[in-house]
Design a protein around this motif. Sequence first.
Motif, PDB file in Angstrom:
ATOM      1  N   ASP A 162      34.765 -12.352 -30.123  1.00 50.54           N
ATOM      2  CA  ASP A 162      35.834 -11.422 -29.735  1.00 50.54           C
ATOM      3  C   ASP A 162      36.925 -11.354 -30.800  1.00 50.54           C
ATOM      4  O   ASP A 162      38.118 -11.429 -30.503  1.00 50.54           O
ATOM      5  CB  ASP A 162      36.450 -11.809 -28.390  1.00 50.54           C
ATOM      6  N   SER A 163      36.510 -11.201 -32.060  1.00 52.58           N
ATOM      7  CA  SER A 163      37.469 -11.266 -33.164  1.00 52.58           C
ATOM      8  C   SER A 163      37.165 -10.213 -34.214  1.00 52.58           C
ATOM      9  O   SER A 163      36.056  -9.669 -34.285  1.00 52.58           O
ATOM     10  CB  SER A 163      37.440 -12.658 -33.825  1.00 52.58           C
ATOM     11  N   GLY A 179      24.298 -18.577 -41.419  1.00 52.31           N
ATOM     12  CA  GLY A 179      25.451 -18.221 -42.240  1.00 52.31           C
ATOM     13  C   GLY A 179      26.599 -17.666 -41.416  1.00 52.31           C
ATOM     14  O   GLY A 179      27.752 -18.014 -41.630  1.00 52.31           O
ATOM     15  N   LEU A 180      26.268 -16.811 -40.428  1.00 50.36           N
ATOM     16  CA  LEU A 180      27.281 -16.192 -39.572  1.00 50.36           C
ATOM     17  C   LEU A 180      26.718 -16.034 -38.177  1.00 50.36           C
ATOM     18  O   LEU A 180      25.566 -15.605 -38.008  1.00 50.36           O
ATOM     19  CB  LEU A 180      27.685 -14.809 -40.112  1.00 50.36           C
ATOM     20  N   ILE A 181      27.502 -16.366 -37.187  1.00 46.45           N
ATOM     21  CA  ILE A 181      27.194 -16.034 -35.800  1.00 46.45           C
ATOM     22  C   ILE A 181      28.356 -15.212 -35.268  1.00 46.45           C
ATOM     23  O   ILE A 181      29.516 -15.646 -35.306  1.00 46.45           O
ATOM     24  CB  ILE A 181      27.000 -17.289 -34.934  1.00 46.45           C
ATOM     25  N   ALA A 182      28.066 -13.992 -34.782  1.00 48.94           N
ATOM     26  CA  ALA A 182      29.087 -13.105 -34.228  1.00 48.94           C
ATOM     27  C   ALA A 182      28.730 -12.778 -32.788  1.00 48.94           C
ATOM     28  O   ALA A 182      27.611 -12.321 -32.517  1.00 48.94           O
ATOM     29  CB  ALA A 182      29.203 -11.830 -35.053  1.00 48.94           C
ATOM     30  N   THR A 183      29.653 -13.008 -31.872  1.00 48.96           N
ATOM     31  CA  THR A 183      29.418 -12.777 -30.460  1.00 48.96           C
ATOM     32  C   THR A 183      30.565 -11.988 -29.862  1.00 48.96           C
ATOM     33  O   THR A 183      31.592 -11.744 -30.505  1.00 48.96           O
ATOM     34  CB  THR A 183      29.254 -14.106 -29.700  1.00 48.96           C
ATOM     35  N   GLY A 184      30.399 -11.620 -28.592  1.00 54.12           N
ATOM     36  CA  GLY A 184      31.440 -10.875 -27.907  1.00 54.12           C
ATOM     37  C   GLY A 184      31.670  -9.527 -28.555  1.00 54.12           C
ATOM     38  O   GLY A 184      30.747  -8.889 -29.078  1.00 54.12           O
ATOM     39  N   ALA A 185      32.910  -9.078 -28.564  1.00 58.35           N
ATOM     40  CA  ALA A 185      33.258  -7.772 -29.131  1.00 58.35           C
ATOM     41  C   ALA A 185      33.728  -7.907 -30.575  1.00 58.35           C
ATOM     42  O   ALA A 185      34.606  -7.157 -31.020  1.00 58.35           O
ATOM     43  CB  ALA A 185      34.343  -7.111 -28.286  1.00 58.35           C
ATOM     44  N   SER A 186      33.169  -8.834 -31.324  1.00 60.08           N
ATOM     45  CA  SER A 186      33.609  -9.069 -32.702  1.00 60.08           C
ATOM     46  C   SER A 186      33.209  -7.917 -33.614  1.00 60.08           C
ATOM     47  O   SER A 186      32.154  -7.297 -33.445  1.00 60.08           O
ATOM     48  CB  SER A 186      32.997 -10.365 -33.235  1.00 60.08           C
ATOM     49  N   GLU A 187      34.066  -7.649 -34.590  1.00 60.72           N
ATOM     50  CA  GLU A 187      33.779  -6.694 -35.658  1.00 60.72           C
ATOM     51  C   GLU A 187      33.920  -7.421 -36.984  1.00 60.72           C
ATOM     52  O   GLU A 187      35.001  -7.939 -37.295  1.00 60.72           O
ATOM     53  CB  GLU A 187      34.737  -5.499 -35.610  1.00 60.72           C
ATOM     54  N   ILE A 188      32.832  -7.457 -37.751  1.00 62.40           N
ATOM     55  CA  ILE A 188      32.826  -8.159 -39.038  1.00 62.40           C
ATOM     56  C   ILE A 188      32.631  -7.121 -40.128  1.00 62.40           C
ATOM     57  O   ILE A 188      31.684  -6.318 -40.079  1.00 62.40           O
ATOM     58  CB  ILE A 188      31.691  -9.206 -39.115  1.00 62.40           C
ATOM     59  N   VAL A 230      23.477 -13.945 -37.465  1.00 63.69           N
ATOM     60  CA  VAL A 230      23.063 -13.739 -36.080  1.00 63.69           C
ATOM     61  C   VAL A 230      24.186 -12.953 -35.409  1.00 63.69           C
ATOM     62  O   VAL A 230      25.277 -13.479 -35.196  1.00 63.69           O
ATOM     63  CB  VAL A 230      22.822 -15.079 -35.355  1.00 63.69           C
ATOM     64  N   VAL A 231      23.914 -11.698 -35.113  1.00 64.47           N
ATOM     65  CA  VAL A 231      24.921 -10.808 -34.538  1.00 64.47           C
ATOM     66  C   VAL A 231      24.435 -10.381 -33.158  1.00 64.47           C
ATOM     67  O   VAL A 231      23.412  -9.695 -33.028  1.00 64.47           O
ATOM     68  CB  VAL A 231      25.165  -9.578 -35.430  1.00 64.47           C
ATOM     69  N   ILE A 232      25.116 -10.790 -32.122  1.00 58.64           N
ATOM     70  CA  ILE A 232      24.728 -10.537 -30.741  1.00 58.64           C
ATOM     71  C   ILE A 232      25.596  -9.397 -30.210  1.00 58.64           C
ATOM     72  O   ILE A 232      26.814  -9.546 -30.094  1.00 58.64           O
ATOM     73  CB  ILE A 232      24.908 -11.806 -29.892  1.00 58.64           C
ATOM     74  N   PRO A 233      24.971  -8.241 -29.902  1.00 54.99           N
ATOM     75  CA  PRO A 233      25.768  -7.105 -29.410  1.00 54.99           C
ATOM     76  C   PRO A 233      26.571  -7.491 -28.177  1.00 54.99           C
ATOM     77  O   PRO A 233      26.137  -8.352 -27.399  1.00 54.99           O
ATOM     78  CB  PRO A 233      24.695  -6.046 -29.080  1.00 54.99           C
TER      79      PRO A 233
END
Length: 826
Positions: free
Chosen positions: A186-187, A216-225, A257-260
């Motif tokens: 969420d970031s 290398g990267l895990i993105a969860t929630g409403a994150s925008e990278i 790893v990017v989880i919608p």
Amino acid sequence: MSRLAHCVLLFPFVAAPVAAEVLVVDQNGTADFTTISSAVAAATAGDTIVVQTGVYTTFDLSKTLQVVAEPGADVRIMGTASVRHLPPGSVARIAGMEFIGWTTVIDNAGSVVLQDCRLDSASGRALLVQNSDDVVVIDCYGTSAASSQGFPGIEVLHSSVAMYGCHLTGGQVCGGPSGPGALADDSFLFLSDCVLRGGPGWISYCDCGPGDGGDGLIATGASEIIAVDTDFIGGEGGLEAGAFCGLGEGDDGAPTVVIPPATLHFPTSTSRRLLLPTGAVQGSTVPLVVEGEPGDVALLREGSVRTFRYQSALFGVEHLDPALVTTTNLGTIDGTGRLEVTVPAPDLPPGTEELELAFQLAVVDASGDAFLGSPAELVVVDAFPGHACLPIVFVDADAPPGGNGTSWSTAFDDLKNAVDWVTASRAQCLPGPVEFWVAEGTYKPSRGTLDDELAFELLPLMQLYGGFAGVETSRDERNPNAHPTILSGDLSGNDLPGFGNRSDNSDEIVRLPEPESPDPAAVVIDGFTLGGASGGGGAIYVEGGSRVEVSNSRIEDNQAVLGAGIRAPYAQGFVASTLFLGNRTTGNGAGAWMSADVAVYGCAFVENVALTNYAPDEAIGGGLYLRSGQGVGVVAGCKFVGNTADRFGGCAVPNGTEIASCTFVGNAAAEGAGGVGLGHASRFYSNLLWRNSLNGVQDEAAQISFLSGEVGYCLIQGLTGSLGGVGNMGYDPRFVDMDGPDGVLGTLDDDLRLRYESPCIDAGRNAALPEDVPDLDGDGDFSELLPLDLTGRPRFVDMALIRDLGLGPGSVSDIGAYERASPNAP
């Protein structure tokens, strides 16, 4: 070969110096402090803490501070460092250190900058950012701890972070997947020229098996990278240490790893970097390096107001307010991809020990597209902070620039510089009193800018005296009437009558910060005209329980919500022999809104207006509003003329206030009373109330609103006897010229002195007058009764042919603010 330009490029932007200190930390005991935590505890907002080589322990920041390693120093922190609970608008910066422990940034509404740091955690994440909306990480490297948990190199939770030139690695785990290089939930995460690597899998010795590499990267929630020139690398799987274990090899981690609904974007652009040292000593040479693509035109953006705003059209994160920056073209990057210049660190303005410069790189590429690059901050410090103490500091607006304040011939030409110089020297110069002798002229607190938040910030024991010609050798020789000394909030010099063109004026002109002790020494302001404050805390804003003494001054044409002339609701001290003229508020106390612990002696409140714009609220006390304090309020020898308010046009005071020998004429209100509003247990003696109006009516109720207490020896228009008391009368006071040469009642030219036939002569009560705390006559006797009237003439004068109707002993004082000097006096 890189392009190297040796040029005499002075930083065009010079940040406004802050009234701040440089605190030096050395574990060997050769500086101000031996620990960072003790320096942080002693520091005030805006200070810089410079740390010399050594090994230090845990510290926490919760206010605007910079904690930076001395240039070239090797600083190691063994323990936890944290930045927590920064309020909006504040900035904390940590630069040039190595951390062996957790580094955390949690619950911050302000901005946090980490620069040139080594983040090697011994017990958890290298960096944790949580609930913080403006975090910048520049050129930081680090690895999270090896443990039974998969700690990420950086964990970002419900936050906004921009990273430039950073390399972070997740921690190893025994028996499971190692930590990711970055974990975002969420970031918003902007990455430029970074490497984020998953931790390597554990090497097995049959105890827990070979571990899997981290992602290398895990993105969860409403994150925008958003990633520019950034590599995400999965950690390698761990190996079996010996074939006899039969455990094989762990799996490699994934790059991302990017989880919608989380998203990851790779815009088609190239990172641009600005490289600066974290600090410099004034006068030294500073290398500045730009890295980008050949053909890029490098632009150096310089400002002071930080923002955190992603700009898709310009591409990048805006870190400086575009409306408040200057831009310098540094040149074009050649085939090496680097542009190098050297610049001299600017000299510190007088009165400062440190100067913070904020930059951001912007480039325009060969096709004309613009990109925002990395930010950078440079703190310039004095190599040996500390200054000689001066008991008197001379200030003259006509003096040549560069003076040091030691004499009239070498005076400071700017009062703000002089005040800040003493502030920076307070360890040497305070707690001894420091007098500022200020020659005639106009002084503004903005250092020639339009920064309306700057003010003359005064510490206890600072004593400002105006009215000098610039040649005096004794304070007694000055004459404020002949040599007006003006402190002005009209920064652009374009104010119009009726409070026109005030949007760019100073919020406050003089500010007394919250005192460090419960019973502070007084700040003295004597012999000045203060005008043009607009929208903030008034011409003089006294925070907390500071002690202030204002004398022989003129406070006019200021506007604010509360207390346009003076706003001091919790202060101590006194105001004496001061005119409050034409100030305006939409709340209480247009002339002054103060604690009853601030006594008022011999002041004039004329044509001040307190009318609210927010019905059904009421603005109380057009001239003066006193709120309850710790002691008894005192108002003596004052006049209130032509003031207007929703409630109590002249003044309003709390329970227990003593008002003596004052004149109230031509004040108006819609409620309460036009003249004065008194609380319970009030003592109201020797006062004159005439032609005050309540909704246009001029009866007794329009003169005074009285709850309980004593009213005696007063002249009150429309007197009915309902107030009780003795010695009161309702006759015509017989003024010299009640509406003055302009023929308008309630203006500055009204002559309210008493004619010889006035019934007020010798009809007051002497004992009602307070002691001469401000020493109005300068004789050093503070215990005598207030000895002078509003014109500066003796208070106790007996008219031999007039029967005394008042009470002595001795010569009986007259009713009101003026004493008749003789039968033939004007």
